[in-house]
Design an enzyme around this catalytic site. Structure first.
Site, PDB file in Angstrom:
ATOM      1  N   SER A 193      46.119  48.363  42.665  1.00 46.01           N
ATOM      2  CA  SER A 193      46.346  47.501  41.512  1.00 46.01           C
ATOM      3  C   SER A 193      45.719  48.119  40.261  1.00 46.01           C
ATOM      4  O   SER A 193      44.845  48.981  40.360  1.00 46.01           O
ATOM      5  CB  SER A 193      45.693  46.151  41.828  1.00 46.01           C
ATOM      6  N   GLY A 231      51.258  46.724  41.341  1.00 43.33           N
ATOM      7  CA  GLY A 231      50.198  47.655  40.957  1.00 43.33           C
ATOM      8  C   GLY A 231      50.164  48.103  39.515  1.00 43.33           C
ATOM      9  O   GLY A 231      49.183  48.725  39.076  1.00 43.33           O
ATOM     10  N   PRO A 272      55.365  42.991  41.409  1.00 40.51           N
ATOM     11  CA  PRO A 272      54.354  42.964  40.353  1.00 40.51           C
ATOM     12  C   PRO A 272      53.615  41.624  40.321  1.00 40.51           C
ATOM     13  O   PRO A 272      54.217  40.578  40.557  1.00 40.51           O
ATOM     14  CB  PRO A 272      55.191  43.138  39.075  1.00 40.51           C
ATOM     15  N   GLY A 273      52.339  41.678  40.058  1.00 43.55           N
ATOM     16  CA  GLY A 273      51.553  40.457  39.882  1.00 43.55           C
ATOM     17  C   GLY A 273      50.915  40.494  38.504  1.00 43.55           C
ATOM     18  O   GLY A 273      51.362  39.852  37.552  1.00 43.55           O
ATOM     19  N   ARG A 310      36.378  38.451  37.651  1.00 42.51           N
ATOM     20  CA  ARG A 310      36.692  39.868  37.444  1.00 42.51           C
ATOM     21  C   ARG A 310      35.543  40.677  36.827  1.00 42.51           C
ATOM     22  O   ARG A 310      35.243  41.777  37.299  1.00 42.51           O
ATOM     23  CB  ARG A 310      37.984  40.043  36.631  1.00 42.51           C
ATOM     24  N   TYR A 314      34.507  43.346  39.531  1.00 51.49           N
ATOM     25  CA  TYR A 314      35.086  44.683  39.307  1.00 51.49           C
ATOM     26  C   TYR A 314      34.526  45.364  38.067  1.00 51.49           C
ATOM     27  O   TYR A 314      35.093  46.360  37.613  1.00 51.49           O
ATOM     28  CB  TYR A 314      36.610  44.573  39.120  1.00 51.49           C
ATOM     29  N   CYS A 341      24.009  30.496  38.843  1.00 54.51           N
ATOM     30  CA  CYS A 341      22.612  30.858  39.041  1.00 54.51           C
ATOM     31  C   CYS A 341      22.482  32.255  39.649  1.00 54.51           C
ATOM     32  O   CYS A 341      21.986  32.395  40.764  1.00 54.51           O
ATOM     33  CB  CYS A 341      22.001  29.791  39.937  1.00 54.51           C
ATOM     34  N   GLU A 342      22.974  33.247  38.968  1.00 53.95           N
ATOM     35  CA  GLU A 342      22.842  34.643  39.409  1.00 53.95           C
ATOM     36  C   GLU A 342      22.812  35.514  38.165  1.00 53.95           C
ATOM     37  O   GLU A 342      23.615  35.296  37.236  1.00 53.95           O
ATOM     38  CB  GLU A 342      24.050  35.066  40.269  1.00 53.95           C
ATOM     39  N   TYR A 370      44.502  37.016  38.549  1.00 55.58           N
ATOM     40  CA  TYR A 370      43.251  37.095  39.308  1.00 55.58           C
ATOM     41  C   TYR A 370      42.127  36.336  38.593  1.00 55.58           C
ATOM     42  O   TYR A 370      40.970  36.734  38.629  1.00 55.58           O
ATOM     43  CB  TYR A 370      42.884  38.559  39.610  1.00 55.58           C
TER      44      TYR A 370
HETATM   45  C1  LIG Z   1      50.921  43.662  48.952  1.00 56.12           C
HETATM   46  C2  LIG Z   1      50.685  43.477  47.496  1.00 56.12           C
HETATM   47  N1  LIG Z   1      51.744  43.415  46.671  1.00 56.12           N
HETATM   48  C3  LIG Z   1      51.596  43.237  45.339  1.00 56.12           C
HETATM   49  C4  LIG Z   1      50.343  43.113  44.770  1.00 56.12           C
HETATM   50  C5  LIG Z   1      50.249  42.893  43.293  1.00 56.12           C
HETATM   51  O1  LIG Z   1      49.539  43.856  42.654  1.00 56.12           O
HETATM   52  P1  LIG Z   1      49.429  43.825  41.058  1.00 56.12           P
HETATM   53  O2  LIG Z   1      48.899  42.492  40.672  1.00 56.12           O
HETATM   54  O3  LIG Z   1      48.501  44.917  40.750  1.00 56.12           O
HETATM   55  O4  LIG Z   1      50.795  44.063  40.521  1.00 56.12           O
HETATM   56  C6  LIG Z   1      49.207  43.188  45.582  1.00 56.12           C
HETATM   57  C7  LIG Z   1      47.868  43.095  44.996  1.00 56.12           C
HETATM   58  O5  LIG Z   1      46.866  43.448  45.499  1.00 56.12           O
HETATM   59  C8  LIG Z   1      49.378  43.360  46.989  1.00 56.12           C
HETATM   60  O6  LIG Z   1      48.325  43.412  47.805  1.00 56.12           O
END
Ligand SMILES: Cc1ncc(COP(=O)(O)O)c(C=O)c1O
Length: 418
Positions: A193, A231, A272-273, A310, A314, A341-342, A370
């Site tokens: 990702s 990704g 895509p996410g 995040r 990360y 509390c961290e 996310y």
């Molecule tokens: C199997 C799979 N597909 C798609 C995605 C979406 O990734 P992104 O949000 O980076 O596009 C992920 C994220 O980890 C994933 O594990």
């Protein structure tokens, strides 16, 4: 950004609150989809629900034509609730329960197997239910996506998928090919990702297409689709990142080149996410106090890493605006702290901001992916509300803030302790 509207949302629904833009979400989807569909005739976008599975956002994307990439029974139910058909859902997970497999079979979703033992578990469940499981395998192509180690999934050491190297992936398909209750439909990979360049995608694509050719030659398998996962990154910090158009113009020629040898044209699936939702959302939080120590100035907010993890998880960077003061000169350096509390609960360190006062509303930008989906109740805090600014400019609450009492809903005190 309409500051007065954002302030009104914060006043009306309280903070922390996630605010999304329907208009941007639709724009992102269309940009992504058309980059591929203008170059390749059979394209399917399966939105990765893990980025943000809020029903309203998923429903907007469904209306645009997106299917779903789901990773749990919960996400699968979300896809079903918004009316997606099984053919538009792929269920991927490295550790599926029998119940989740049964749920995916009932939904008639594609099940993406992670290993041969996983395949056999799917087969057994399908046999018991007298169903045929449509499957693909998640393939680990051994490609370095050059991203944060926690979100790199295509590396050789990764827990995900079956290695393309040697005969592991091939043997898995050969095993699946002879099984009752199993129908092989495609091949899937996802290398990581927040990827910034095209090269890791093309490298993975080359390997997957070469593999599809081997399946055709040796097993006479004709796949319905090649799923290259998600990704694509976004510029959280104005860094240089390829756009969907760059990605499509790198990948599609590779697919077409191999198609000539395959002698058929599989559909191209993408998951895509982040690209679709990240910049559509922001997290609004109210400044509680501003504190000065001999070493630092802190802005204390009413959100924490339970609301947006995040930065803590990360070391991610989010642009932060002080709503209503966006245009003022950034003259002060602050650490922007959460209420957990961290000591690791910081949204930013040494960030230049306009002079900030208690009661100011901060917007953590690019928080649509996310963000809410990784939120938790740590420190017995509440999951926040979500608001959608509709394409007509009006806003609507799409998820209520939890109430303190909600946390006791599923708890019980043994009688002798009462
Ligand atoms: C199997 C799979 N597909 C798609 C995605 C979406 O990734 P992104 O949000 O980076 O596009 C992920 C994220 O980890 C994933 O594990």
């Amino acid at each position: 950004m309409d500051s007065s509207q954002l302030k009104k949302i914060a006043e009306e629904h309280g903070t922390p609150v996630y605010v999304y833009s329907e208009e941007l979400l639709i724009k992102n989807y269309r940009t992504f989809y058309s980059a591929f569909s203008k170059r390749y005739s059979k394209v399917k976008i399966l939105y990765a629900y893990k980025a943000n599975a809020s029903l309203a956002l998923c429903a907007i994307l469904k209306k645009e034509g997106a299917g779903a990439d789901v990773v749990s029974g919960g996400e699968l139910l979300t896809a079903q609730k918004i009316g997606l058909a099984g053919r538009d859902i792929i269920y991927t997970n490295n550790s599926k329960t029998k119940e989740e497999i049964a749920q995916a079979l009932d939904a008639d979703a594609v099940i993406n197997a992670d290993s041969v033992p996983d395949l056999l578990k799917i087969q057994k469940t399908a046999e018991e239910k007298k169903k045929t499981a449509k499957i693909s395998f998640r393939i680990n192509p051994g490609v370095n996506p050059k991203t944060n180690a926690k979100i790199a999934t295509g590396l050789k050491e990764s827990k995900f998928g079956i290695h393309i190297e040697g005969d592991a992936a091939y043997t898995a398909y050969k095993t699946a090919n002879g099984l009752d209750n199993i129908k092989i439909t495609g091949v899937q990979t996802h290398i990581g990702s927040q990827i910034k360049e095209a090269a890791p995608f093309t490298e993975a694509c080359e390997k997957i297409m070469e593999f599809a050719l081997r399946l055709k030659k040796d097993l006479n398998l004709k796949l319905e689709y090649i799923d290259l996962g998600g990704g694509l990154g976004i510029p959280y910090q104005e860094e240089k990142i390829i756009k969907p158009d760059d990605l499509a113009s790198a990948i599609v020629p590779v697919v077409e080149k191999w198609n000539k040898q395959l002698n058929y044209e599989p559909a191209l699936w993408l998951e895509p996410g982040r690209y679709l939702v990240a910049n559509t959302g922001m997290l609004l939080t109210t400044v509680q106090t501003v504190k000065e120590t001999p070493y630092k100035k802190f802005i204390n907010t009413d959100a924490g890493f339970n609301t947006l993890i995040r930065p803590a998880m990360y070391d991610a960077y989010h642009r932060i605006e002080n709503i209503g003061r966006e245009k003022e000169e950034k003259t002060e350096k602050y650490d922007i702290a959460g209420n957990i509390c961290e000591s690791g609960d910081l949204f930013a360190k040494d960030r230049l901001m306009p002079k900030t006062m208690p009661g100011d509303i901060l917007a953590l930008m690019d928080a649509g992916a996310y963000g809410y989906s990784m939120a938790s109740r740590y420190n017995a805090r509440l999951l926040p509300a979500e608001v959608l600014i509709r394409s007509n400019g009006k806003y609507e609450l799409i998820r209520e803030r939890e109430k303190l009492e909600d946390q006791y809903k599923y708890q019980k005190i043994p009688k002798d302790l009462l």
